[in-house]
Design a protein around this motif. Structure first.
Motif, PDB file in Angstrom:
ATOM      1  N   THR A 139      -3.287  -1.036   5.166  1.00  0.00           N
ATOM      2  CA  THR A 139      -3.512  -2.471   5.329  1.00  0.00           C
ATOM      3  C   THR A 139      -4.560  -2.965   4.330  1.00  0.00           C
ATOM      4  O   THR A 139      -4.395  -4.019   3.699  1.00  0.00           O
ATOM      5  CB  THR A 139      -3.953  -2.784   6.773  1.00  0.00           C
ATOM      6  OG1 THR A 139      -2.925  -2.354   7.666  1.00  0.00           O
ATOM      7  CG2 THR A 139      -4.184  -4.271   6.963  1.00  0.00           C
ATOM      8  N   ASN A 143      -3.809  -5.709   1.570  1.00  0.00           N
ATOM      9  CA  ASN A 143      -4.574  -6.965   1.528  1.00  0.00           C
ATOM     10  C   ASN A 143      -5.230  -7.187   0.166  1.00  0.00           C
ATOM     11  O   ASN A 143      -5.443  -8.323  -0.257  1.00  0.00           O
ATOM     12  CB  ASN A 143      -5.638  -6.987   2.628  1.00  0.00           C
ATOM     13  CG  ASN A 143      -5.022  -7.216   4.000  1.00  0.00           C
ATOM     14  OD1 ASN A 143      -3.900  -7.709   4.110  1.00  0.00           O
ATOM     15  ND2 ASN A 143      -5.740  -6.840   5.041  1.00  0.00           N
ATOM     16  N   THR A 159       1.743  -5.729   8.429  1.00  0.00           N
ATOM     17  CA  THR A 159       0.548  -5.087   8.988  1.00  0.00           C
ATOM     18  C   THR A 159       0.826  -4.510  10.376  1.00  0.00           C
ATOM     19  O   THR A 159       0.249  -3.506  10.756  1.00  0.00           O
ATOM     20  CB  THR A 159      -0.657  -6.054   9.014  1.00  0.00           C
ATOM     21  OG1 THR A 159      -0.233  -7.308   9.537  1.00  0.00           O
ATOM     22  CG2 THR A 159      -1.192  -6.288   7.610  1.00  0.00           C
TER      23      THR A 159
END
Length: 214
Positions: A139, A143, A159
């Motif tokens: 994640t 990101n 996610t």
């Protein structure tokens, strides 16, 4: 036959990125596309969870293979020659994706962004402690790379999907280079090859103001 029997391992794939740069530090497209195919095999070996990325990558690889074997193929020898040709002949949509949705510049930019995600994730696996949660590593990498280019609904779904990722040990063993410790060592040796290709590509795209192609 599984990948371990067929001689597939992630080290071979990562080291193949070394062939992508010639002495002039041009990114050669044929080795680049071949190296990406190896990364797709690795992603697919981890199950359906990375399908949303690998399916998109495969469609982009097909576009690039068409261009590099098409009538203008001499312009698609390297990333540098492709950018010079497409920008010079106004085949790149800088404002909105309209007339040239499958331009080489736009297509490779999508691969380039995905490469950054994978590089960050593998680096996270390399440097993290044994009990690190892969969902968090993945994640964080997402990101810092691909998430900025995906709508909220996709980011949310992705996610959530990452929560089902296997353990760090499973990832390292899937690389087929021996023990988890050997996999960590291999990543330290081989990841710089991806990083160098990424950095050269990033610089080229930045110089031509192409990093935000729609």
């Amino acid at each position: 036959m599984d990948d371990s029997e067929s001689g597939f391992n992630l080290k071979t794939v990562l080291v193949s990125f070394k062939q992508c740069l010639n002495e002039e530090e041009e990114v050669l497209l044929d080795p680049y596309l071949a190296s990406w195919k190896g990364l797709v095999r690795f992603l697919n070996s981890l199950g359906a969870i990375f399908l949303f990325i690998s399916k998109d990558v495969v469609s982009k690889l097909q576009i690039m293979e068409r261009l590099s074997s098409g009538p203008q193929r001499e312009h698609y020898h390297s990333l540098q020659s492709m950018v010079a040709y497409e920008v010079g002949s106004k085949q790149v949509d800088l404002e909105r994706r309209s007339r040239h949705p499958d331009s080489g510049c736009r297509t490779v930019l999508r691969l380039h962004r995905a490469l950054r995600w994978l590089q960050l994730f593998l680096e996270g696996l390399r440097t993290s402690p044994e009990d690190a949660r892969t969902s968090v590593l993945c994640t964080d990498s997402y990101n810092a790379s691909l998430a900025a280019y995906h709508p909220w609904i996709v980011r949310r779904a992705v996610t959530v999907a990452f929560c089902a990722l296997p353990t760090r040990k499973v990832f390292l063993e899937a690389m087929n280079v021996g023990s988890p410790e050997q996999a960590v060592e291999m990543l330290g040796e081989a990841l710089p090859f991806i990083e160098r290709v990424y950095d050269v590509s990033q610089k080229l795209y930045a110089e031509h103001a192409l990093l935000d192609l729609p």
